[in-house]
Design an enzyme around this catalytic site. Structure first.
Site, PDB file in Angstrom:
ATOM      1  N   TYR A 129       0.876  -1.175   0.000  1.00  0.00           N
ATOM      2  CA  TYR A 129       0.000   0.000   0.000  1.00  0.00           C
ATOM      3  C   TYR A 129       0.906   1.216   0.000  1.00  0.00           C
ATOM      4  O   TYR A 129       1.892   1.262   0.736  1.00  0.00           O
ATOM      5  CB  TYR A 129      -0.873  -0.005   1.263  1.00  0.00           C
ATOM      6  CG  TYR A 129      -1.648   1.289   1.440  1.00  0.00           C
ATOM      7  CD1 TYR A 129      -2.944   1.414   0.935  1.00  0.00           C
ATOM      8  CD2 TYR A 129      -1.071   2.389   2.085  1.00  0.00           C
ATOM      9  CE1 TYR A 129      -3.640   2.607   1.076  1.00  0.00           C
ATOM     10  CE2 TYR A 129      -1.762   3.586   2.215  1.00  0.00           C
ATOM     11  CZ  TYR A 129      -3.050   3.677   1.705  1.00  0.00           C
ATOM     12  OH  TYR A 129      -3.740   4.854   1.833  1.00  0.00           O
TER      13      TYR A 129
ATOM     14  N   GLU B  86      -3.225   7.618  -4.110  1.00  0.00           N
ATOM     15  CA  GLU B  86      -3.181   6.346  -3.392  1.00  0.00           C
ATOM     16  C   GLU B  86      -2.964   5.219  -4.393  1.00  0.00           C
ATOM     17  O   GLU B  86      -3.729   5.082  -5.345  1.00  0.00           O
ATOM     18  CB  GLU B  86      -4.490   6.132  -2.629  1.00  0.00           C
ATOM     19  CG  GLU B  86      -4.464   4.890  -1.739  1.00  0.00           C
ATOM     20  CD  GLU B  86      -5.802   4.652  -1.048  1.00  0.00           C
ATOM     21  OE1 GLU B  86      -5.871   4.795   0.184  1.00  0.00           O
ATOM     22  OE2 GLU B  86      -6.779   4.334  -1.745  1.00  0.00           O
TER      23      GLU B  86
END
Ligand code: GDP
Ligand code: MN
Length: 394
Positions: free
Chosen positions: A119, A205
């Site tokens: 992530y 993101e």
């Protein structure tokens, strides 16, 4: 402004980031067969494009095969049939709410053999006013879940100087990557920071950022939010706006220079200024009620805007009563009062209204409201006004 995954990837490609080749289809699948021959594969990955995450783990209203909004197609026929079944279908994910979102765009991408998922995100940390990088070896899943169960697996860095992006060398052990992969990651972060800055993003993101079977990093998903206040500098990004993803009433408000936010309660709030909106909602909650929305007329509200505002609040069927809370600074309360009276007459507005005016020409404004014989009362005191509107919502 939110971007679709394929749009974010398109923008990030300009920064030489490792992104796979793909093609988007908007509302139709024309030429898909010929296009597929030009994209490396099979297999291909067919991805529903909506302004919400959790697509992989989501499900469709008209079941495709219970496998969600991101699926691997092993041959041309499967890629075409998957795309057909996703397009115009409604997908329900953790982030869409129970009603789901209609899929109007499908992105087909070459596939990738994933060895490891990470992530990665860049956001602005408001406490330190610096750019913050978050990175975790627990990729591809809800980061909220990681934050809850394994907070030690999320590593954060603050960058005070965007021209000098260096990551702590210890990170390679924490992420379980080798030193050359660490160098590669460092370069990716540098490029993403440059993209963040030059595109005036407020969020980037990448979940997941993966290592493929050759040991290299690839950006498999991309979410990007651009700062609305900087859009004037990016005409090419304004063109990427997908209004079908936006709440129609919020869109109508923004087109008229107002800010409307839909909420779940029963009291409509019409105010001028975001701070006053917050205070008004707090006061309503204090009396055990919930706001149905808030509509910020803005600091330069006028009569026309008040009428537009009423139209928006009237279209929200969950509204049972309305509190209009205006502080006259530059704007004059009597002008808003005339706008309110005109709007009630013009729209035949029937819901009970409580008006509170303070500031410039407040007493003239109250006179106008008091003389008008509609379902409306003027109350000077904020607490009393909030109490009254809560009673009227019952
Ligand atoms: P999201 O669920 O909305 O965040 O959509 P993503 O784009 O992140 O896709 C969901 C998941 O699908 C990813 O976390 C990956 O595990 C998987 N995925 C996406 N693309 C590929 C691919 O090319 N190959 C493989 N094997 N998996 C993929
Ligand atoms: Mn994702």
């Amino acid at each position: 402004m939110n971007l679709h995954e394929y749009q974010a990837k398109q923008l990030l490609l300009d920064f030489n980031l490792p992104i796979l080749n793909g093609k988007v289809y908007i509302n139709n699948l024309e030429n898909i067969e010929e296009d597929l021959k030009k994209i490396k594969g099979p297999p291909w990955v067919v991805k529903s494009q909506i302004h919400a995450g959790g697509r992989g783990a989501g499900h469709f209203l008209k079941s495709v095969n219970n496998k969600g909004g991101v699926q691997i197609a092993k041959d041309i026929d499967k890629a075409i049939s998957l795309s057909h079944s996703m397009l115009s279908n409604t997908i329900i994910t953790k982030q869409t709410g129970p009603k789901g979102k209609k899929v109007n765009r499908v992105f087909i991408e070459e596939s990738c053999n994933i060895k490891k998922e990470f992530y990665l995100s860049l956001i602005i940390d408001r406490d330190s006013s610096q750019l913050m990088l978050m990175i975790s070896p627990e990729g591809g899943v809800d980061i909220e879940e990681v934050a809850e169960k394994h907070p030690e697996k999320i590593h954060t860095f603050l960058f005070s100087n965007l021209d000098q992006i260096f990551l702590d060398e210890k990170l390679h052990k924490k992420l379980e990557i080798n030193l050359s992969q660490f160098q590669e990651l460092q370069l990716i972060v540098k490029k993403l920071v440059l993209a963040f800055k030059s595109l005036d993003a407020s969020t980037i993101e990448i979940n997941p950022l993966v290592i493929n079977d050759k040991g290299n990093f690839v950006l498999l998903d991309a979410k990007m939010i651009i700062d609305d206040n900087a859009l004037f500098r990016h005409p090419e990004i304004i063109n990427l706006r997908d209004i079908s993803e936006e709440n129609p009433l919020e869109l109508q408000a923004s087109e008229n220079g107002m800010n409307y936010v839909k909420l779940n309660g029963s009291i409509g709030c019409m105010v001028n200024g975001a701070g006053l909106a917050m205070a008004t909602m707090d006061m309503i909650k204090l009396f055990g009620h919930e706001p149905a929305n808030f509509l910020d007329l803005g600091g330069t509200a006028n009569k026309e805007r008040a009428i537009q505002g009423f139209k928006i609040i009237q279209s929200d069927l969950s509204v049972k009563s309305v509190l209009i809370n205006i502080f006259g600074g530059i704007i004059q309360c009597d002008m808003i009062a005339n706008g309110i009276v005109d709007a009630i007459k013009e729209l035949n507005f029937k819901l009970p209204l409580v008006v509170r005016f303070q500031g410039t020409n407040a007493s003239q404004g109250r006179d106008i409201i008091n003389k008008f014989s509609g379902n409306i009362i003027s109350i000077d005191d904020f607490t009393d006004a909030a109490k009254k509107v809560s009673e009227l919502a019952k």
